[in-house]
Design a protein around this motif. Structure first.
Motif, PDB file in Angstrom:
ATOM      1  N   LEU A 118       0.920  -1.204  -0.027  1.00 26.58           N
ATOM      2  CA  LEU A 118       0.104  -0.044  -0.096  1.00 26.58           C
ATOM      3  C   LEU A 118       0.954   1.265  -0.183  1.00 26.58           C
ATOM      4  CD1 LEU A 118      -2.910  -0.858   2.652  1.00 26.58           C
ATOM      5  CD2 LEU A 118      -2.655  -1.402   0.170  1.00 26.58           C
ATOM      6  N   THR A 119       0.380   2.180  -0.896  1.00 27.31           N
ATOM      7  CA  THR A 119       1.380   3.272  -0.740  1.00 27.31           C
ATOM      8  C   THR A 119       0.313   4.487  -0.284  1.00 27.31           C
ATOM      9  OG1 THR A 119       0.626   3.847  -3.310  1.00 27.31           O
ATOM     10  CG2 THR A 119       2.949   2.646  -2.629  1.00 27.31           C
ATOM     11  N   GLY A 120       0.953   5.675   0.123  1.00 24.60           N
ATOM     12  CA  GLY A 120       0.268   6.851   0.696  1.00 24.60           C
ATOM     13  C   GLY A 120       1.103   7.855   1.100  1.00 24.60           C
ATOM     14  N   ALA A 121       0.932   8.441   2.231  1.00 28.42           N
ATOM     15  CA  ALA A 121       1.850   9.602   2.542  1.00 28.42           C
ATOM     16  C   ALA A 121       2.883   9.269   3.347  1.00 28.42           C
ATOM     17  CB  ALA A 121       0.786  10.543   3.838  1.00 28.42           C
ATOM     18  N   GLY A 122       3.114   8.298   3.659  1.00 31.63           N
ATOM     19  CA  GLY A 122       4.514   7.811   4.335  1.00 31.63           C
ATOM     20  C   GLY A 122       5.028   6.561   3.899  1.00 31.63           C
ATOM     21  N   ASP A 123       5.951   5.626   4.441  1.00 30.95           N
ATOM     22  CA  ASP A 123       6.452   4.408   4.037  1.00 30.95           C
ATOM     23  C   ASP A 123       5.393   3.436   3.483  1.00 30.95           C
ATOM     24  OD1 ASP A 123       8.886   5.340   4.657  1.00 30.95           O
ATOM     25  OD2 ASP A 123       8.920   4.491   6.345  1.00 30.95           O
ATOM     26  N   VAL A 124       5.770   2.509   2.580  1.00 30.46           N
ATOM     27  CA  VAL A 124       4.895   1.483   1.734  1.00 30.46           C
ATOM     28  C   VAL A 124       4.640   0.663   3.298  1.00 30.46           C
ATOM     29  CG1 VAL A 124       5.580   2.087  -0.404  1.00 30.46           C
ATOM     30  CG2 VAL A 124       6.758   0.248   0.863  1.00 30.46           C
ATOM     31  N   MET A 125       3.373  -0.214   2.956  1.00 25.99           N
ATOM     32  CA  MET A 125       3.171  -1.073   3.755  1.00 25.99           C
ATOM     33  C   MET A 125       2.734  -2.126   3.169  1.00 25.99           C
ATOM     34  SD  MET A 125       0.660   0.886   6.773  1.00 25.99           S
ATOM     35  CE  MET A 125      -0.240   1.459   5.566  1.00 25.99           C
ATOM     36  N   PRO A 126       3.605  -3.213   3.368  1.00 24.46           N
ATOM     37  CA  PRO A 126       3.171  -4.613   2.778  1.00 24.46           C
ATOM     38  C   PRO A 126       1.989  -5.299   3.022  1.00 24.46           C
ATOM     39  CG  PRO A 126       5.120  -5.004   4.161  1.00 24.46           C
ATOM     40  CD  PRO A 126       4.744  -3.692   4.280  1.00 24.46           C
TER      41      PRO A 126
END
Length: 161
Positions: free
Chosen positions: A104-112
């Protein structure tokens, strides 16, 4: 002369009855089955998550139950749900389900994100009717994850085995 005529007759007759070719037969079969299909239903929603210094994982099971490795991650949330799809495969035929991990991508680091299927992944047997496939997931939340919305797309593939 009779001997020569007989010999010639025997040679000609023998040649006439000799096989110059032979043939055989085989039955040819084909079975047509309905194509496998998948239809989108609902989206996977992890709900609201608190970005704290510890981080951890949040899981939404295929039955829509949400848990976390660190309970401090869970904010009160509505709309938590597993994704759902409708699969139709020929009765008695096995198929497999492939769901690759994403980020997942967004405002901060990606989250697997890793996914689970309510029907398993292999040797799923088609019924000839619609089958509900629920997809749950586990997201890894980084420590001090930046505030904001995070999104991603997952492609669920079904194929006859």
């Amino acid at each position: 002369m009779k001997k020569i005529t007989f010999i010639l007759f025997a040679l000609i007759t023998g040649t006439t009855f000799a096989q110059s070719k032979a043939s055989g037969t085989a039955t040819v079969n084909a079975e047509i089955v309905s194509p496998i299909s998948i239809t989108d239903g609902t989206d996977l929603n992890f709900g609201r998550i608190i970005g704290n210094s510890a981080g951890g994982t949040v899981t939404v099971a295929t039955d829509n139950e949400r848990t976390a490795s660190n309970d401090e991650l869970l904010a009160p949330s509505t709309g938590v749900q597993a994704a759902s799809f409708t699969v139709k495969a020929a009765e008695g035929y096995n198929y497999k389900i492939t769901i690759p991990s994403i980020e997942l991508t967004g405002a901060g680091d990606v989250m697997p994100v890793e996914f689970t299927s309510s029907l398993g992944n292999t040797n799923v047997q088609g019924s000839g009717a619609d089958q509900t496939l629920n997809v749950g997931g586990k997201i890894t939340v980084n420590s001090s994850q930046a505030e904001g919305d995070y999104t991603g797309k997952v492609e669920v593939t079904v194929a006859y085995e």
